[in-house]
Design an enzyme around this catalytic site. Structure first.
Site, PDB file in Angstrom:
ATOM      1  N   LYS A 145      21.359 -52.165  27.344  1.00 38.21           N
ATOM      2  CA  LYS A 145      20.407 -52.280  28.455  1.00 38.21           C
ATOM      3  C   LYS A 145      19.436 -53.451  28.276  1.00 38.21           C
ATOM      4  CE  LYS A 145      17.050 -48.962  26.585  1.00 38.21           C
ATOM      5  NZ  LYS A 145      15.943 -49.918  26.422  1.00 38.21           N
ATOM      6  N   THR A 146      19.019 -53.706  27.030  1.00 37.89           N
ATOM      7  CA  THR A 146      18.071 -54.812  26.826  1.00 37.89           C
ATOM      8  C   THR A 146      18.716 -56.139  27.191  1.00 37.89           C
ATOM      9  OG1 THR A 146      17.006 -53.573  25.035  1.00 37.89           O
ATOM     10  CG2 THR A 146      16.547 -55.935  25.166  1.00 37.89           C
ATOM     11  N   ARG A 149      22.452 -41.795  17.506  1.00 34.67           N
ATOM     12  CA  ARG A 149      21.912 -42.810  16.583  1.00 34.67           C
ATOM     13  C   ARG A 149      22.992 -43.237  15.589  1.00 34.67           C
ATOM     14  NH1 ARG A 149      19.078 -44.520  19.815  1.00 34.67           N
ATOM     15  NH2 ARG A 149      20.119 -42.950  21.077  1.00 34.67           N
ATOM     16  N   ASP A 204      11.612 -51.001  31.850  1.00 33.46           N
ATOM     17  CA  ASP A 204      12.502 -50.427  30.844  1.00 33.46           C
ATOM     18  C   ASP A 204      12.094 -48.976  30.571  1.00 33.46           C
ATOM     19  OD1 ASP A 204      14.478 -50.255  28.954  1.00 33.46           O
ATOM     20  OD2 ASP A 204      13.421 -51.389  27.416  1.00 33.46           O
ATOM     21  N   GLU A 205      13.039 -48.156  30.126  1.00 28.90           N
ATOM     22  CA  GLU A 205      12.788 -46.750  29.771  1.00 28.90           C
ATOM     23  C   GLU A 205      12.072 -46.008  30.904  1.00 28.90           C
ATOM     24  OE1 GLU A 205      14.272 -45.753  27.284  1.00 28.90           O
ATOM     25  OE2 GLU A 205      14.201 -47.152  25.617  1.00 28.90           O
ATOM     26  N   GLN A 212      18.105 -39.199  27.838  1.00 32.82           N
ATOM     27  CA  GLN A 212      17.246 -39.503  26.700  1.00 32.82           C
ATOM     28  C   GLN A 212      15.771 -39.316  27.029  1.00 32.82           C
ATOM     29  OE1 GLN A 212      18.577 -42.764  23.910  1.00 32.82           O
ATOM     30  NE2 GLN A 212      19.718 -43.427  25.714  1.00 32.82           N
TER      31      GLN A 212
END
Length: 659
Positions: A29-30, A592, A213-214, A244
């Site tokens: 996504k970044t 993770r 973002d987020e 998330q």
């Protein structure tokens, strides 16, 4: 856009209307955000100065700025805004302060400043838990974008009515100090943008395209700020993952992702489902687990990578046995595969679970880093020194004055400070300048006036020193002249404690050595904006952290401990029927793991001297049996593992003899 997959490319190219990018864990996504910024600038759609990218931490903002700088050469990115929500709110208030009744140079109260004022308003006889409850209710109201009057109107219980009453008094006191708190950095811009159409239009002209973002972590006030700036046309890209969303306890509202569709009917939704991090076996387990949560836009993560090894599930006697088994496994893998310690991460639901783990790692001399200890900038003596430094650099900083004047303690109480604030406000001057006035001091109790006069003399001397000393030496000088070091020595019971706290002040001074000529005020402001997550690199150590702290990180080997009912999911969540967020928390932990994953649980625990029987987490029933390997369930696999361990042991003995 070489290297982007079709969905990433679609997200980058859609610039003419509102866009929601549902980005699964590890889906890049970044990179999408960075490429979209580059596309907006290079295509001529929007100059950099009219683009704002909003993140949730300073660390994320720094990383994004660095990646944009590598992607866009020359000065094309000049003027681009990449910052946190709170930093954007601060910039807004610095520009629009007069419209909100604030004077230039207003102060920002941190958590300690706010707590002190609320404690004083609630009353010195109140228990700490009661004060914290009021603080939390006021913060919750502000995060919902409510004014004191609106909070009172929406109060549904006696404790909410009481908190709303304190909220009104607290806000009036902030006004008398020409101050705002961190929650106000979002609430006040929302208040002005929603009530002043001309101001809203001006900010939509200033920020022509918004990237967030987020987005699943936004609270109600942050979502309203997004809407107010984007306006009805909705030139924005929101990136988030409903799977998330794990911060409801601090006000995050994952339903904001659904609100986007209702507020912007033309919203396009792009799903990023290709994962670039995990093995497919880990992804299949994660998909099966999270499928038990309700979804407006379900996702199925997949990867080009191999299946990888099955997820190990360990049944342990108790937390000590669990920790010993885990530490031994880490030592074995590190030696057998020459893996650095930083490849390993241990995740848990609550920080109390780290104690047994730390002991087991120490016994095997395995280096580790525990995330979540007291951050350097949150240590009392460091915050005190920063308050003094801010006041020396800026006499208009009332929040710094309020902390410095009682650090160390003087014969100046809250009532005197409230009276001083009133006198300063009537004279239209900051409090630090008011105590320079003989007329103001005469209106205060004599002992307090004398103490304030002496304090003013120290500040004057340090301000003169600031003209000739570099910031690092100024920190060392104020540590002595302010009385901070003497107060620390009086508080410490032994020399070791004193030296440890003294060293913290020396470390702060060394931070300023790297300032490259920046003024102490600017450096202090930069340090004040740093958050817990922004400091403390772990180096080559095993990482220990809570599942909440692990979001956004990845490790080759991941161990999740305490996977029992009552721990994960948490007992309170079970009682209150809030299992969905606990499931998302385990989902975050599972995703993770890049290569291998272990889940472990204990059969018993001791609490208040009583032995409790524990049950494995109900979440185990939601994991596909084909993807996990329980101890003893596969004799062939267990035999192979024993053989591998024996070979590694022989190799270690041979290496020792050869040496």
């Amino acid at each position: 856009m070489h290297g982007l997959n079709p969905q990433q490319r679609e997200a980058v190219l859609h610039v003419d209307g509102p866009l929601l990018v549902l980005a699964g864990a590890g889906s890049g996504k970044t990179r999408v955000i960075v490429e979209k910024i580059a596309h907006l600038i290079s295509s001529g759609r929007m100059p950099a100065r009219r683009i704002a990218a909003i993140t949730f931490t300073n660390k994320s903002a720094k990383e994004m700025r660095e990646r944009v700088a590598k992607r866009i050469r020359g000065d094309a990115a000049e003027g681009l805004t990449v910052c946190t929500f709170h930093a954007l709110g601060l910039k807004f208030l610095q520009i629009e302060h007069a419209k909100l009744g604030l004077r230039r140079g207003f102060s920002i109260f941190d958590a300690d400043d706010s707590a002190a004022q609320i404690k004083d308003l609630v009353g010195s006889g109140a228990k700490p838990d009661a004060v914290d409850d009021v603080r939390n209710l006021i913060s919750r109201a502000k995060n919902a974008g409510l004014s004191p009057e609106q909070a009172m109107a929406e109060a549904r219980s006696a404790r909410e009515v009481d908190a709303a009453s304190v909220y009104a008094l607290y806000q009036a006191r902030l006004g008398s100090f020409n101050a705002v708190d961190f929650d106000d950095l979002i609430r006040l811009p929302v208040q002005l943008l929603e009530s002043d159409p001309e101001c809203a239009l001006a900010w939509r002209e200033r920020i022509g395209y918004l990237l967030v973002d987020e987005c699943q972590d936004t609270n109600d006030a942050q979502y309203r700020l997004l809407k107010a700036i984007a306006g009805p046309r909705g030139l924005f890209t929101c990136v988030g993952d409903d799977d998330q969303s794990i911060y409801a306890w601090r006000g995050a509202n994952p339903d904001n992702l659904l609100e986007l569709g209702r507020d912007y009917p033309s919203l396009r939704v792009v799903k990023l489902e290709q994962n670039y991090r995990c093995s497919n076996r880990v992804l299949r387990a994660a998909n099966a687990l999270i499928a038990n949560n309700p979804h407006e836009h379900p996702k199925t993560l997949w990867s080009d990578q191999a299946d990888g090894e099955r997820i190990r599930v360990w049944e342990c006697r108790d937390a000590a046995h669990e920790a010993e088994k885990l530490a031994a496994e880490i030592e074995f893998i590190a030696n057998a595969r020459q893996a650095p310690w930083s490849d390993f991460c241990i995740l848990f639901r609550g920080n109390f679970q780290s104690r047994a783990l730390e002991k087991a790692l120490q016994l095997l001399r395995i280096p580790y880093h525990l995330t979540g200890g007291t951050a350097f900038l949150d240590r009392g003596e460091v915050k005190d020194a920063l308050a003094w430094l801010r006041l020396v650099a800026n006499p208009d900083d009332d929040a710094a004055f309020l902390r410095a004047v009682i650090s160390p303690k003087r014969e100046v109480g809250a009532t005197t400070l409230a009276r001083l604030a009133e006198l300063a406000r009537n004279a239209n001057m900051p409090m630090a300048r008011a105590i320079e006035s003989v007329g103001a001091l005469k209106q205060l109790p004599p002992r307090a006036a004398n103490s304030l006069d002496a304090f003013a003399g120290i500040v004057r001397g340090l301000r003169a020193d600031a003209q000739r000393l570099p910031p690092s030496d100024l920190v060392r000088e104020l540590a002595h002249r302010s009385g901070l070091l003497q107060a620390i020595r009086a508080q410490c019971r032994d020399e070791a404690s004193f030296q440890r706290r003294r060293q913290n002040l020396e470390e702060l001074a060394e931070w300023f050595d790297g300032g490259k000529g920046a003024g102490p005020g600017e450096l202090a402001a930069q340090l004040a904006l740093l958050s817990h997550a922004d400091k403390g690199e772990a180096g080559n150590q095993v990482r220990l952290m809570s599942l909440h702290a692990a979001k956004g990180l990845e490790f080759r080997y991941v161990f999740i401990v305490g996977v029992e009912d009552g721990t994960l999911p948490h007992e309170a969540s079970i009682e209150e029927g809030r299992i969905d967020e606990e499931r998302r928390l385990l989902y975050v932990g599972i995703t993770r793991a890049k290569e291998r994953l272990w889940l472990s649980y204990s059969m018993r625990a001791q609490k208040w001297g009583e032995v409790l029987r524990l049950k494995p987490s109900r979440f185990f029933d939601e994991l596909p049996a084909a993807e996990i390997q329980r101890d003893g369930a596969d004799p062939a696999a267990d035999a192979e593992r024993k053989k591998e361990r024996a070979s590694a042991g022989l190799a270690a003995i041979k290496a020792l003899l050869d040496a």
